[in-house]
Design an enzyme around this catalytic site. Structure first.
Site, PDB file in Angstrom:
ATOM      1  N   GLY A 142       0.791  -1.212  -0.037  1.00  0.00           N
ATOM      2  CA  GLY A 142      -0.064   0.046   0.055  1.00  0.00           C
ATOM      3  C   GLY A 142       0.928   1.216  -0.013  1.00  0.00           C
TER       4      GLY A 142
ATOM      5  CG  ASP B 190      15.320  -4.976  11.363  1.00  0.00           C
ATOM      6  OD1 ASP B 190      16.635  -5.060  11.273  1.00  0.00           O
ATOM      7  OD2 ASP B 190      14.714  -4.449  10.468  1.00  0.00           O
TER       8      ASP B 190
END
Length: 498
Positions: free
Chosen positions: A235, A342
């Site tokens: 998106g 991360d």
């Protein structure tokens, strides 16, 4: 992700779908301690590994020298396997609307996936099997920088380094590390196959549940788009003004007609509703309009910590403040059974008032829209050694990554940043703890803090909770002292979030 937190929400939907459960025969999965023996030999003349898929050998020989392959064959095979597996995983992830929240259960599942991947790539089959590893033409055929003369020497070497003794390398031990396998004969756990929690939901049921949990307001009326930040397969991301209170927010607009795993979106929304913390980029609300889902997140107008570390020199007190705020976020995630996996400066966002928040989990992934440093493997430079070598690992990988991020704040970049991702993975596996060039200029408290973050042995590494009471954090400066750094970095980079 099919975590436990979503079960209560969808209980009624699933209850009517599971009435035949006892009529089905129980399915038993494959044993998890099957060893994969791969015969990889060392060429006595060239010193290079042989017996791997051709594309893997090209990668190794272009980026890891014969001497290094001979010195650390385990690290070489671990690096190239991890690299190619995660190239494939990254391609798959880029098509998903949200980044699945990582738990220890998910890590175990990933280890088993790597086992299957490695088996299919076994050199005793065809040289290049039917699995596409997503190798870019640039890395496959372009003249990659040969093994660089710039090497970071270890402060503490990895205890598992293996010296060359015989031209034939037995990699069964390596394969065990890669797959979380037990070596004892009586360790033969069998996994029971489980149905996906949402596998029986139809699109109609998913839309009905989304309507129930989403805000009923019309997002096209409530929000005014201000600035486009980025777009991807999942998106578009943009900044908007919420007419309800005139606040500025970040919104991810997801076209549900393009999503194959809509059921995962349901669980992510419900999990993130419970993940509210002052040091996380928080999920605010969700809106459904026709086939478009708008996920609304906090907006931090100071951008990422990366801009600051790459352009401005930080004082120890400012580094301590960022470490403290990041640790509070990590400790909160760990208390929820979640591993970030991360942690890096790109995923730490700043407010113009010095607010520090961690992002890039769930729908927070890529909310900034223009991540500065793209890598094929998903940023290996911050990875703990046990992640690369596939030893059983857990929450402490985030503590290692925090230590590497502290090095970023000292040096302006993480270790091995100028290396290719594959070579960086090799160095992490072979060297272990990286050298910190400005080590001698650091205070004793900062040195001890880094020591506790960057222990190669995860058992000896501190937890996030333990580090929150470390003396180094006592020197933390006020967060508002970060504001001049943010402004200076934005001026240099010509950035604005207005």
């Amino acid at each position: 992700m099919t975590g436990r937190s979503g079960r209560g929400v969808f209980g009624k939907l699933f209850a009517k779908k599971q009435h035949n459960r006892d009529e089905r025969a129980t399915e038993i999965g494959m044993p998890t301690n099957v060893k994969q023996h791969i015969h990889v030999s060392m060429n006595s003349e060239t010193g290079m590994l042989e017996g791997l898929p051709a594309s893997w050998l090209r990668q190794l020989n272009a980026q890891i020298s014969p001497a290094e392959q001979s010195e650390n064959p385990n690290a070489a095979i671990q690096a190239v396997t991890f690299h190619n597996f995660h190239v494939l995983k990254k391609e798959q992830a880029e098509r998903e609307p949200c980044k699945p929240i990582v738990t220890e259960e998910a890590i175990t599942k990933e280890g088993l996936e790597m086992t299957k991947f490695l088996a299919k790539k076994n050199a005793h089959q065809s040289q290049d099997s039917d699995i596409s590893i997503g190798q870019s033409s640039e890395e496959e055929v372009a003249p990659v920088e040969k093994y660089s003369q710039r090497q970071t020497m270890p402060i503490q070497s990895n205890k598992n380094n293996i010296k060359k003794k015989d031209p034939t390398v037995d990699l069964s031990a390596v394969i065990q590390d890669l797959t979380l396998i037990g070596s004892e004969p009586d360790e033969s756990p069998i996994l029971r196959k489980k149905e996906l929690m949402y596998s029986t939901l139809t699109d109609e049921e998913i839309y009905e549940e989304l309507k129930r949990i989403c805000n009923k307001d019309d997002p096209y009326v409530r929000f005014q788009r201000v600035k486009h930040l980025g777009a991807g397969a999942s998106g578009v991301v943009f900044i908007a003004i919420d007419s309800k209170d005139n606040s500025r927010v970040a919104i991810k607009d997801i076209d549900l007609t393009k999503q194959s795993k809509k059921e995962l979106i349901l669980n992510e929304i419900n999990v993130l509703k419970g993940f509210n913390h002052k040091n996380l980029v928080n999920f605010l609300d969700a809106f459904l309009s026709a086939d478009h889902l708008w996920v609304v997140m906090e907006l931090l107008d100071g951008g990422s910590l990366t801009d600051v570390v790459t352009e401005v020199v930080m004082k120890e007190g400012q580094i301590a403040a960022v470490c403290r705020e990041t640790l509070q976020a990590i400790a909160f995630l760990h208390s929820k059974g979640t591993i970030h996996r991360d942690i890096k400066s790109d995923n730490v966002l700043l407010g113009m008032d010095g607010t520090v928040k961690v992002t890039d989990f769930g729908f927070c992934a890529n909310i900034v829209g223009d991540e500065k440093r793209e890598t094929m493997v998903g940023t290996p430079f911050w990875m703990a050694p046990e992640v690369v070598t596939r030893k059983q690992y857990g929450k402490k990988v985030d503590v290692w990554s925090l230590g590497i991020m502290a090095i970023e704040m000292i040096e302006g970049q993480p270790p091995y940043m100028k290396e290719t991702p594959l070579r960086a993975l090799y160095l992490i596996a072979a060297v272990g703890r990286p050298k910190i060039p400005r080590w001698e200029s650091l205070s004793p408290a900062f040195q001890d803090f880094l020591d506790k973050c960057l222990q190669v042995d995860a058992d000896a590494r501190a937890t996030a909770e333990e580090l929150l009471s470390h003396p180094f954090l006592d020197c933390a400066m006020e967060l508002k002292t970060l504001t001049p750094l943010i402004k200076a970095a934005h001026k240099i980079l010509h950035k604005s979030y207005d």
